[in-house]
Design an enzyme around this catalytic site. Sequence first.
Site, PDB file in Angstrom:
ATOM      1  CG  HIS A 178     -37.399  13.722 -25.926  1.00  0.00           C
ATOM      2  ND1 HIS A 178     -38.108  14.889 -25.804  1.00  0.00           N
ATOM      3  CD2 HIS A 178     -36.252  13.904 -25.271  1.00  0.00           C
ATOM      4  CE1 HIS A 178     -37.411  15.744 -25.106  1.00  0.00           C
ATOM      5  NE2 HIS A 178     -36.275  15.184 -24.775  1.00  0.00           N
ATOM      6  CB  CYS A 195     -14.394   5.059 -25.696  1.00  0.00           C
ATOM      7  SG  CYS A 195     -13.879   6.781 -25.772  1.00  0.00           S
TER       8      CYS A 195
HETATM    9  C1  PEP Z   1     -15.082   9.995 -29.914  1.00  0.00           C
HETATM   10  O1  PEP Z   1     -14.912  11.142 -30.329  1.00  0.00           O
HETATM   11  O2  PEP Z   1     -14.590   8.980 -30.436  1.00  0.00           O
HETATM   12  C2  PEP Z   1     -15.954   9.756 -28.747  1.00  0.00           C
HETATM   13  C3  PEP Z   1     -16.053   8.571 -28.196  1.00  0.00           C
HETATM   14  O3  PEP Z   1     -16.668  10.811 -28.285  1.00  0.00           O
HETATM   15  P1  PEP Z   1     -18.003  11.396 -28.951  1.00  0.00           P
HETATM   16  O4  PEP Z   1     -18.450  10.432 -30.011  1.00  0.00           O
HETATM   17  O5  PEP Z   1     -18.955  11.525 -27.822  1.00  0.00           O
HETATM   18  O6  PEP Z   1     -17.536  12.704 -29.496  1.00  0.00           O
END
Ligand code: PEP
Length: 597
Positions: A196, A509
């Site tokens: 937090h 991502c």
């Molecule tokens: C990933 O695994 O690259 C991803 C974007 O998800 P997380 O980091 O939330 O596991």
Amino acid sequence: MSMRKGGEIRLRGIPGSPGIAIGRAFLFERTRPRIPHRHLAPEEVEGEIVRFREALERSERELHKIIEIARQKVDPDAAAIFEAQLLMLRDEHIYERIEQRIRSERLNAEAIVHEEFEAYLERIQAPEDPYWDERASDVRDVLERLLRNLQKGRLLSNVEESSIVVADELTPADLVLFSRRNILGVALDYGGPTSHTVIIARSLRVPAVLGLHNITDLAAPGDMLIVDGYTGRVIVRPSRATRNLYHRHLRWLENHIRTFERELASLPAQTRCGRRIWLRVNLEFREELPSVATLGADGIGLYRSEPLFLGRGKFVSEEEQYAYYRQIVEAVRPEVATIRLFDLGADKVLLSTYREPNPFLGWRGVRILLDRPEEFLRPQLRAILRASAHGSVRILIPMVTSLEEIERFYVYYRAIYEELRAEGVAVAERVPVGAMIEVPSAAVLIERLAERLDFVSIGTNDLIQYLLAVDRGNDLVADLYQEFHPAVLHTLKHIIDGAHRKGISVSLCGEMASNPLATVLLVGMGLDEFSVNPVMLPEIKYTIRQVDCEQARLLTEELLALSRTEEIEKRLQAWHRTCCPELYRMKMEEMEDWPGA
Ligand code: PEP
Ligand code: MG
């Protein structure tokens, strides 16, 4: 890790909140309230009850004040933490018991308050829950406040103006109070990146580094400190040369990044040869929503929804989720908001008390969603689909390993879509569905999965750990976690080509999208969309704008033919140095004498 160089001490911790702070250390030591034990004479009992009630009222007033500041300076999410503390303080069950015990056992209030809170902690104990520590520290925060007020002590927020707070740990309440003293930064011995306190540091824009282990021993009050919340570096008593270096870096950041941000915000993420790349952000907290507009991002490429469970570890209702997603969708409209379904398990929110021997290979992501559809999938899908009527939404499924999982997902998806229509609830005509490609099996089967999906998003954070058998959170093997391992490159190319053959777009991502060294490679492979950490967006946009697609394609072909990570990295560094000289100079040369830089 610490290293001495000249008189200065260099430490490396966990980057908690981005930014650079240069200033004097203020060592914050929370004096733990005493817990005296005293038997009361019968005539003292009522006086003790009054003393307890007064302390309760004073604590409530303090919390109200903190909630007010949090609402003004941070956001409603942050205030919610203290609202929960207030609820705990008002828990009739607890304080009626305390009063009753003062009467029956004739012991002083501190002793009984302490025992009751410890018993309460014992009852709600769930040490395997990653957020347990935070919940326990919330309970302790309430306990200490009560004890302090029983002894009429006050937590003096006597922090010096414009200092860097050094402490073993800080509660969210401490940080909110200190923010009134315009603190420059925070350096802590303990703390995890999702605590937090960190959430609040980020929203207050206070640079923070955690997990430094012994900063409280190494720094003395008034020492000069540098806190680099981008990289997790902290320097105690920096030499003049290091100070100058960081002042230059800070000026550069301020001048260039700000100008960069401003100038780039209105420009598209477009290569030199005119190819438009979608450049989106990864978000987890609502307080980060304004960054989409200020950075000129093409919407949200990954909204991690798990933090909805943060600090409560319990079911989140459809209504609550709907209000939450609607706010996200409306904030980024007309751009898209890609909401990932709960990726519970592994190192995130845990649901069961069963301790899995290998949680990353265990009950995680879509497995949980399909096993417990009524509890998780249904309310979340209903909430997201309802929010889709207010803007542009995409749904992302985490941890997919097979076609069956996608097919099973669609059974629920279609039924819920029809159900909402039948209820007369507004839902967007089309809500694209994509899957995270973050497990090798999904990468191998990409063409078959792509036939059933509208888009895919590559999660390199997990994909690399599963492909190379390297735990993403294990320090011991951190050097084996290689984004530019030849097997990673070939897998990425296989995914992108396979998805394109089936006519769907590919996003990335994982953190690799935020690494400027990877940009030319990913564009060269034909990646359609980058979803990045907001702090890195300007730099990635700048880098994309330096790329020539044909040159990138040829470079990527050459890189795919190489067999060693080091060779690949060297080539990418050379490209970056030549094509982004300004960024390269600052990032590589000035900082290169850093340990492990
Ligand atoms: C990933 O695994 O690259 C991803 C974007 O998800 P997380 O980091 O939330 O596991
Ligand atoms: Mg992942």
